[in-house]
Design a protein around this motif. Structure first.
Motif, PDB file in Angstrom:
ATOM      1  N   VAL A 282       0.855  -1.185   0.000  1.00  0.00           N
ATOM      2  CA  VAL A 282       0.000   0.000   0.000  1.00  0.00           C
ATOM      3  C   VAL A 282       0.890   1.234   0.000  1.00  0.00           C
ATOM      4  O   VAL A 282       1.866   1.312   0.767  1.00  0.00           O
ATOM      5  N   ALA A 283       0.559   2.197  -0.852  1.00  0.00           N
ATOM      6  CA  ALA A 283       1.333   3.440  -0.921  1.00  0.00           C
ATOM      7  C   ALA A 283       1.133   4.262   0.340  1.00  0.00           C
ATOM      8  O   ALA A 283       0.072   4.226   0.978  1.00  0.00           O
ATOM      9  N   GLY A 284       2.169   5.036   0.694  1.00  0.00           N
ATOM     10  CA  GLY A 284       2.106   5.858   1.895  1.00  0.00           C
ATOM     11  C   GLY A 284       1.045   6.929   1.813  1.00  0.00           C
ATOM     12  O   GLY A 284       0.415   7.283   2.809  1.00  0.00           O
ATOM     13  N   THR A 285       0.829   7.485   0.636  1.00  0.00           N
ATOM     14  CA  THR A 285      -0.246   8.432   0.392  1.00  0.00           C
ATOM     15  C   THR A 285      -0.701   8.273  -1.044  1.00  0.00           C
ATOM     16  O   THR A 285       0.059   7.815  -1.899  1.00  0.00           O
ATOM     17  N   PHE A 286      -1.956   8.602  -1.312  1.00  0.00           N
ATOM     18  CA  PHE A 286      -2.498   8.466  -2.661  1.00  0.00           C
ATOM     19  C   PHE A 286      -2.521   9.805  -3.392  1.00  0.00           C
ATOM     20  O   PHE A 286      -2.992   9.878  -4.527  1.00  0.00           O
ATOM     21  N   ARG A 287      -2.008  10.845  -2.736  1.00  0.00           N
ATOM     22  CA  ARG A 287      -1.988  12.164  -3.367  1.00  0.00           C
ATOM     23  C   ARG A 287      -0.749  12.935  -2.943  1.00  0.00           C
ATOM     24  O   ARG A 287      -0.329  12.886  -1.794  1.00  0.00           O
ATOM     25  N   LYS A 288      -0.168  13.610  -3.913  1.00  0.00           N
ATOM     26  CA  LYS A 288       0.921  14.535  -3.629  1.00  0.00           C
ATOM     27  C   LYS A 288       0.793  15.683  -4.618  1.00  0.00           C
ATOM     28  O   LYS A 288       1.012  15.518  -5.823  1.00  0.00           O
ATOM     29  N   GLY A 289       0.391  16.844  -4.123  1.00  0.00           N
ATOM     30  CA  GLY A 289       0.182  17.994  -4.991  1.00  0.00           C
ATOM     31  C   GLY A 289      -0.955  17.754  -5.958  1.00  0.00           C
ATOM     32  O   GLY A 289      -2.067  17.405  -5.565  1.00  0.00           O
ATOM     33  N   ARG A 290      -0.663  17.926  -7.231  1.00  0.00           N
ATOM     34  CA  ARG A 290      -1.689  17.760  -8.273  1.00  0.00           C
ATOM     35  C   ARG A 290      -1.651  16.381  -8.918  1.00  0.00           C
ATOM     36  O   ARG A 290      -2.286  16.162  -9.945  1.00  0.00           O
ATOM     37  N   GLN A 291      -0.897  15.470  -8.340  1.00  0.00           N
ATOM     38  CA  GLN A 291      -0.823  14.109  -8.859  1.00  0.00           C
ATOM     39  C   GLN A 291      -1.392  13.128  -7.834  1.00  0.00           C
ATOM     40  O   GLN A 291      -1.133  13.242  -6.637  1.00  0.00           O
ATOM     41  N   LEU A 292      -2.179  12.168  -8.326  1.00  0.00           N
ATOM     42  CA  LEU A 292      -2.815  11.162  -7.488  1.00  0.00           C
ATOM     43  C   LEU A 292      -2.629   9.790  -8.119  1.00  0.00           C
ATOM     44  O   LEU A 292      -2.275   9.678  -9.299  1.00  0.00           O
ATOM     45  N   ILE A 293      -2.874   8.752  -7.340  1.00  0.00           N
ATOM     46  CA  ILE A 293      -2.761   7.384  -7.851  1.00  0.00           C
ATOM     47  C   ILE A 293      -4.011   6.600  -7.446  1.00  0.00           C
ATOM     48  O   ILE A 293      -4.655   6.898  -6.441  1.00  0.00           O
TER      49      ILE A 293
END
Length: 584
Positions: A282-293
């Motif tokens: 699992v990723a640490g976060t699903f959002r960073k700035g204007r990019q998401l996963i």
């Protein structure tokens, strides 16, 4: 939808989706439904055409229903997919056969993923505001204060690779477990990648014909046998450490593995033979700035619970309406932070459950397998334990404790406890003190003036709703709250016994949707809970539920939690029918 090669000018969109897999395709459908301008960039020249995921659950079917693709997906599914766990002697240890249809659909379906993914792709043709470009590999992404620019390599008319640039407000990476977007975001991807490998064998013209799933907990070689739609059969075999990929994919070797399953393996019509390894990350976060996963880019899970594809659908369902609200100017950018807050914990819970279930199945020590089988036999003697597995109660249902929520007891914004703690008599005497806030709302069938016996979501539409039992929202809410709900685009809904529906339609007026509860399922839901007023999000989760006098404070807390931006003038209409788009 435009799926032709883009021209040489920069292509502007509101949202760029990278990857035409299940997460990307569903996200594009949701955003297209809400009128947002979307470009999907896919590195491959076409959709993947071989079977992968095999399980589709009721939550995913509800999302498919929301985007209007049930009729094109149904032919590629088989409902009520029963799973039986058997030991090395073929004795059934556990049965998983849930009977509930709480969300409007059977809990489990088998499906052919390439066909369902294609239905999602073809569904995009309904939207002029969505384009899918195959053969576009994103090489780099530049982010600034106003948006993102993706640099892609695409094959031009002369066969040469051309560089193209695409501009958008936000970018969502849906490119799978090796996601370049996640790597560019530089976020962690924690978990396990067990060394155990499995051979997947898919065949046409199913030689067994049984429609369900058998998990073979055989200590000599654990296996899986799955009956799928369109007469496809899948087997999966756990490989031993000394078996090489070249060895186990050799036709003669595969035939030998199948000899205990079919009389003559050489006569099978093989689709593929492929080795894979399970991952639980699992990723640490699903959002960073204007990019998401989203999807496998955000979380990888073993196949045991059939939740990889479904988790991608949950991501798209959660993120889609939020991106629509932000790009429409109805909510602030911080709304997107609630995506990780709401989705990450449940994704991790599903990963952990899948990993645990896999360890239970793949025991190869004979003594350990014997102990497992004996324990299972004893536990099956207890009806409550047997039901726990049969009805799939072990599966953690999503419950959001942080995000677009309001606590039903304190009206705190952005958080919601899982229990009702008020000392008011309606709460103290309630049949259930479990809070419905943060949980998915049920979907029974209801009657309306326009259509009898329809699923709830089809009646109320695809945006926000305020649902009141037995009363008109206009009678229990002050004008100030009604104005805020109109600005939000929420539909006003009254549900009451079918016996009262025609009276209520005349009394409440055209701007309140009156629904008759002819099955009694909604009455039971409201009867069990001291929350006669519910604020229902576009993704069908409960943002707030309360006594009517708490409704104004609850609504204000919800609006703060989503960083709601009130328009200069009220929207003037209730947005709720199938053709609705967000008011700009």
């Amino acid at each position: 939808m435009n799926n032709e090669v883009a021209d040489s000018n920069p292509a502007d969109a509101e949202i760029l989706v990278i990857g035409a897999g299940p997460a990307g395709l569903m996200l594009a459908n949701i955003l297209g439904m809400y009128g947002r301008k979307v470009t999907v960039l896919e590195a491959m020249d076409q959709l993947i055409d071989y079977p992968r995921g095999v399980g589709l659950d009721d939550e995913s079917f509800r999302t498919i229903q929301t985007v209007g693709l049930v009729d094109t997906v149904k032919p590629h599914t088989n409902p009520q997919h029963i799973m039986r766990l058997v030991n090395g002697a073929g004795k059934v240890i556990l049965v998983n056969n849930p009977q509930t249809d709480e969300f409007g659909w059977d809990r489990k379906h088998g499906f052919i993923q390439p066909e369902v993914d294609r239905a999602l792709y073809e569904g995009l043709s309904r939207f002029d505001n969505v384009q899918v470009l195959f053969g576009h590999r994103v090489e780099d992404v530049k982010e600034d204060a106003d948006g993102v620019t993706a640099v892609a390599l695409a094959t031009g008319p002369d066969g040469q690779a051309e560089e193209r640039r695409f501009r958008a407000q936000y970018l969502v990476g849906c490119e799978g477990g090796k996601s370049p977007t996640r790597k560019r975001m530089a976020v962690s991807f924690e978990g396990e990648s067990p060394s155990t490998r499995w051979l997947v064998v898919d065949v046409n013209n199913d030689p067994l014909g049984t429609p369900n799933v058998f998990l073979g907990a055989d200590p000599k070689r654990p296996y899986v046998s799955i009956g799928l739609p369109h007469a496809v059969r899948r087997w999966e075999f756990m490989l031993h450490d000394d078996e090489t990929e070249e060895q186990v994919t050799d036709p003669a070797y595969v035939d030998n593995l199948l000899r205990d399953h079919v009389p003559d393996p050489s006569k099978l019509d093989f689709i593929r033979r492929r080795v894979f390894t399970h991952h639980g990350r699992v990723a640490g976060t699903f959002r960073k700035g204007r990019q998401l996963i989203a999807g496998d880019a955000a979380h990888l899970m073993p196949v045991w619970m059939g939740q990889g594809w479904n988790s991608a659908m949950r991501d798209a369902t959660n993120l889609g309406w939020k991106l629509a609200a932000v790009t429409a100017g109805q909510a602030g950018d911080e709304l997107l932070d609630t995506y990780t807050a709401e989705r990450k914990d449940h994704a991790k819970a599903m990963v952990d459950l899948s990993m645990t279930f896999g360890k239970f199945i793949k025991i190869t020590n004979p003594a350990g397998a014997l102990a497992r089988d004996a324990a299972s036999s004893v536990l099956n003697l207890f009806p409550s334990v047997k039901s726990y597995f049969a009805d799939m109660k072990f599966k953690p249902m999503p419950r959001y404790k942080q995000g677009v929520l309001a606590d039903p007891t304190t009206q705190e914004s952005g958080r919601a406890a899982s229990v009702l703690t008020s000392r008011l008599i309606p709460v103290r005497t309630a049949n259930s003190k479990v809070s419905p806030v943060g949980l998915q709302f049920p979907q029974p069938r209801v009657n309306s003036k326009d259509a009898p016996n329809v699923l709830l979501d089809d009646a109320i539409g695809n945006w926000w709703s305020v649902v009141v039992w037995g009363n008109s929202p206009k009678d229990v809410l002050p004008q100030e709250s009604l104005d805020k709900l109109r600005a939000l685009g929420a539909r006003l809904v009254c549900i009451l016994p079918e016996t009262q529906r025609e009276w209520a339609e005349q009394y409440m007026g055209e701007d309140v949707l009156v629904l008759g509860d002819h099955t009694g399922r909604m009455k039971k839901w409201f009867d069990d809970r001291p929350t006669p007023l519910v604020f229902l999000r576009p993704d069908r989760f409960v943002a707030g539920a309360c006594l009517t006098q708490h409704a104004p404070a609850t609504l204000d807390a919800i609006l703060r939690s989503m960083a709601f931006i009130a328009p200069a003038e009220p929207a003037g209409v209730v947005i709720a029918d199938d053709a609705a788009v967000l008011a700009k």
